[in-house]
Design a protein around this motif. Structure first.
Motif, PDB file in Angstrom:
ATOM      1  N   ARG A   1       0.828  -1.198   0.000  1.00  0.00           N
ATOM      2  CA  ARG A   1       0.000   0.000   0.000  1.00  0.00           C
ATOM      3  C   ARG A   1       0.867   1.253   0.000  1.00  0.00           C
ATOM      4  O   ARG A   1       0.614   2.211  -0.725  1.00  0.00           O
ATOM      5  CB  ARG A   1      -0.939  -0.018   1.210  1.00  0.00           C
ATOM      6  CG  ARG A   1      -1.880   1.185   1.245  1.00  0.00           C
ATOM      7  CD  ARG A   1      -2.861   1.121   2.413  1.00  0.00           C
ATOM      8  NE  ARG A   1      -2.157   1.205   3.682  1.00  0.00           N
ATOM      9  CZ  ARG A   1      -2.053   0.185   4.510  1.00  0.00           C
ATOM     10  NH1 ARG A   1      -2.598  -0.957   4.209  1.00  0.00           N
ATOM     11  NH2 ARG A   1      -1.393   0.313   5.642  1.00  0.00           N
TER      12      ARG A   1
ATOM     13  N   THR B   1      -2.938   0.699  -5.128  1.00  0.00           N
ATOM     14  CA  THR B   1      -3.810   0.033  -4.175  1.00  0.00           C
ATOM     15  C   THR B   1      -5.221   0.573  -4.251  1.00  0.00           C
ATOM     16  O   THR B   1      -6.139  -0.009  -3.699  1.00  0.00           O
ATOM     17  CB  THR B   1      -3.271   0.218  -2.746  1.00  0.00           C
ATOM     18  OG1 THR B   1      -3.197   1.587  -2.469  1.00  0.00           O
ATOM     19  CG2 THR B   1      -1.920  -0.450  -2.603  1.00  0.00           C
TER      20      THR B   1
ATOM     21  N   GLU C   1      -5.573  -5.277   3.693  1.00  0.00           N
ATOM     22  CA  GLU C   1      -5.763  -4.902   2.300  1.00  0.00           C
ATOM     23  C   GLU C   1      -6.420  -6.060   1.545  1.00  0.00           C
ATOM     24  O   GLU C   1      -6.016  -7.206   1.666  1.00  0.00           O
ATOM     25  CB  GLU C   1      -4.413  -4.574   1.655  1.00  0.00           C
ATOM     26  CG  GLU C   1      -4.529  -3.874   0.314  1.00  0.00           C
ATOM     27  CD  GLU C   1      -4.992  -2.435   0.452  1.00  0.00           C
ATOM     28  OE1 GLU C   1      -5.502  -1.893  -0.519  1.00  0.00           O
ATOM     29  OE2 GLU C   1      -4.849  -1.870   1.564  1.00  0.00           O
TER      30      GLU C   1
END
Length: 695
Positions: free
Chosen positions: A41, A107, A124
């Motif tokens: 990320r 991301t 995530e």
């Protein structure tokens, strides 16, 4: 069973340790996956506005290649997750799971429209368009059934799903837990249609052979049956775990110190089981003081105690066998004993310490009773007794008994010396030496004299006999005795003939001398309802000297107990025969408390042969009291005239008769007490009182 060995291998691609490892040991490796997502990320945030395109090819340290053409930055990482030393009982495999993630573009969004979202707890999520199962080289599996096993194991991973590293890892665990695969590596690859998640698996080998090491008591047949269904099939480690649990259960059920300590799967599909069985390294005896519990010096020889054990050095230790050993020592009635297993210095061996608390072994006793078989004038059957017994002579469990019983009719003085297990004999043979002087009533055969006086038979006996177990629940006895027997009147004067002129000895002398060889075989049964009992014995007179008697006497008894609902049916049958130059008092007397009830002792007949049958039904009444109804029948098989002097005919004995009646029995601290009221076929009635079970 001999140890299973003789097979050697040079490679072992899969090893399965069996020691338990807590599940939290996986936490660290899974945490790496979370760190990876955070790293991805951050990197995508830093290059969010870059538009430069690269053609990049990267290869992980584990040889898994992934490539992308449109991502501004390839962030590639490889995480190796290992769950080691898990118990095969819970997780059937030591497995390695490899997680390789390839993240295209940002991301937040990519040019292909693959959306990365946040999962629970800030994890995530990556959108996956397709999920496949391939081999470790990325090719389709040869066996579609294994591919379906892997796909069916997946729970979170599926087409068009947003996944976290945690969810991928859980599905890796599920594939491994199916038991068919030795490794699983999830690989995420960017493709034209989106991210493709490929689980690269390595199936286990097919079972082609089995080697078991260290199993000395585990039956080969048990192992063959356990692995028979899996031969030629892919090894399923979950099923293998169940088999190992069954092997450990076999040891546990039998109280044997043993378990499967390791499993290897070799190239070629050979499974090797390593079994650890605890052998007895040493057995020691420790005497403890009864009051303080501290170690002390014992009277019993340690070798005497150890001789009772079936557990020996070098054997695999069994708790059940140890319990039987404790019971065998306790049966000596000399001590309280317990066995304490302790780990020996050598690996896989155990030391046994026997804690022994001795009991007093010598004692005096005195008492009184009534002779069994007295049917009239109970006072004439009263006797007194005095005895001394030493149950642990010389500390070798040898017995010495000196006893005297004296009554108005019967008297016995006896010295017995018994060695219950002759030293150096491995058949548990016992030896008993007996010296006895006895006097018993002769009225069983000859009745009272004309003046209502009685006569008695005096015997002086000395001899030795040996006993040993023959097979389970069977025992045998053989002995040699010298006996001198003769008849006496109430004033102890010797007699040769009775009032009717019948001879009282076989030799015509005052005393009959004989050397008797005795053999007996006994099956005592279990003692439970429904059990059987059988006894047969034989006496053979040996004419070593011409004046000594020569005859053969055989006697047998059998009984069977059957449960009939709340009642119990007992059937008894006895019979015997004597042939040769035998004295009249050796004839078989029929009638009385332990024969045909309703008659006096010996009143039915006295013959060279006999048979007596009895049946009775007993029913519990109140506490230790039970009621009984019975019927008896006896017959001399028309052999009364064959007895020297034919004493039965002189006394008008019919030679056959029956009786029936009712009674009560009481289980008391003194033993079984019997009170029975009987009628016979001559319409006479009689009360019988006796101790113990009917013979």
């Amino acid at each position: 069973m001999h140890q299973n060995d003789g097979v050697s291998f040079t490679s072992s691609p899969l090893k399965i340790p069996l020691s338990q490892t807590p599940a939290f040991q996986l936490t660290g490796t899974r945490h790496l996956a979370f760190q990876l997502i955070d790293s991805l990320r951050n990197r995508f945030n830093n290059v969010k506005h870059h538009s430069t395109q690269f053609n990049v090819s990267a290869q992980s340290e584990l040889g898994v290649r992934s490539s992308t053409r449109r991502s501004p930055l390839l962030c590639f990482a490889s995480v190796s997750l290992a769950a080691e030393k898990q118990s095969i009982g819970r997780s059937p495999l030591l497995y390695s799971a490899f997680l390789s993630l390839t993240q295209p573009d940002s991301t937040e969004s990519t040019q292909d429209g693959h959306l990365a979202t946040a999962g629970p707890f800030g994890e995530e999520r990556v959108l996956v368009g397709e999920v496949l199962v391939r081999n470790k080289d990325g090719e389709e599996l040869e066996r579609k059934d294994l591919e379906m096993e892997a796909l069916n194991a997946l729970k979170a991973c599926g087409a068009n799903s947003a996944l976290t590293a945690w969810e991928v890892q859980e599905d890796v665990d599920r594939i491994i837990d199916s038991g068919y695969f030795s490794s699983c590596m999830p690989v995420a690859v960017d493709s034209r249609d989106g991210i493709r998640l490929v689980f690269q698996v390595e199936p286990n080998q097919e079972l082609r052979g089995l080697v078991c090491e260290g199993a000395n008591v585990l039956p080969s047949k048990f192992l063959e049956n356990a692995f028979r269904d899996g031969h030629g099939k892919v090894v399923n480690l979950k099923r293998l775990g169940q088999v190992i649990s069954s092997i450990n259960g076999w040891y546990m059920d039998r109280g044997i110190f043993g378990l499967v300590s390791g499993v290897d799967i070799f190239s070629g599909g050979i499974v090797r089981l390593k079994v650890a069985e605890s052998e007895v390294n040493d057995i020691s005896v420790r005497f403890l003081d009864r009051k303080t519990g501290e170690p002390t010096k014992g009277k019993t020889k340690p070798a005497t105690i150890l001789s009772q054990l079936t557990t020996k050095k070098g054997q695999v230790y069994s708790r059940l066998q140890g319990k039987r050993d404790v019971d065998a020592i306790s049966a000596m009635s000399l001590m309280d004993v317990s066995i304490l297993p302790q780990s020996a210095g050598d690996a896989g061996k155990v030391d046994l310490i026997m804690n022994v608390v001795e009991r007093p072994s010598g004692r005096f006793s005195a008492g009184a009773g009534i002779s069994s078989g007295i049917t009239s004038d109970l006072l004439s059957g009263l006797f007194g007794s005095f005895a001394y017994s030493e149950r642990n002579l010389f500390g070798k469990n040898q017995k010495l008994n000196v006893s005297l019983e004296r009554g108005q009719i019967d008297s016995t003085f006896r010295i017995n010396y018994t060695d219950p297990w002759i030293e150096g004999n491995d058949k548990q043979t016992s030896r008993t030496i007996t010296v006895q002087n006895s006097r018993s009533s002769g009225t069983l055969v000859h009745g009272n004299q004309h003046d209502n006086s009685s006569l008695s038979i005096g015997r002086v006996t000395a001899g030795v006999e040996f006993s040993r177990p023959l097979r389970p629940k069977w025992s045998g006895t053989a002995g040699l005795f010298f006996q001198s027997a003769g008849a006496h009147d109430e004033k102890k004067n010797p007699l040769i003939k009775d009032f009717y002129g019948s001879p009282l000895t076989a030799s015509g002398k005052l005393y009959d001398d004989m050397l008797l060889a005795k053999v007996e075989c006994v099956y005592p049964g279990s003692g439970n309802k429904g059990s059987s009992m059988f006894i047969i014995n034989m006496e053979q007179g040996l004419p070593v000297i011409p004046d000594w008697l020569y005859f053969n006497r055989v006697n047998a008894r059998v009984s069977k107990s059957v449960k009939l609902g709340p009642a119990r049916l007992l059937l008894r049958l006895s019979g015997g025969h004597v042939v040769g130059n035998f004295p009249p008092h050796e004839a078989f007397a029929i009638g009385g408390t332990n024969s045909v009830r309703g008659y006096k002792e010996g009143a039915v007949g006295s013959g060279q042969s006999y048979v007596v049958g009895s049946s009775e039904v007993s029913l519990k009444m109140l506490g230790p009291v039970e009621g009984v109804i019975f019927a008896d029948y006896g017959h001399d098989l028309w052999s009364g005239p064959n007895v020297p002097g034919n004493p039965a005919a002189a006394r008008n004995k019919r030679g056959s008769g029956y009786g029936y009646g009712i009674g009560i029995r009481l289980n008391s601290p003194l033993g079984l007490l019997r009170l029975e009221y009987a009628f016979n076929d001559r319409f006479a009635k009689r009360l019988h009182f006796a101790f113990g079970n009917p013979k």
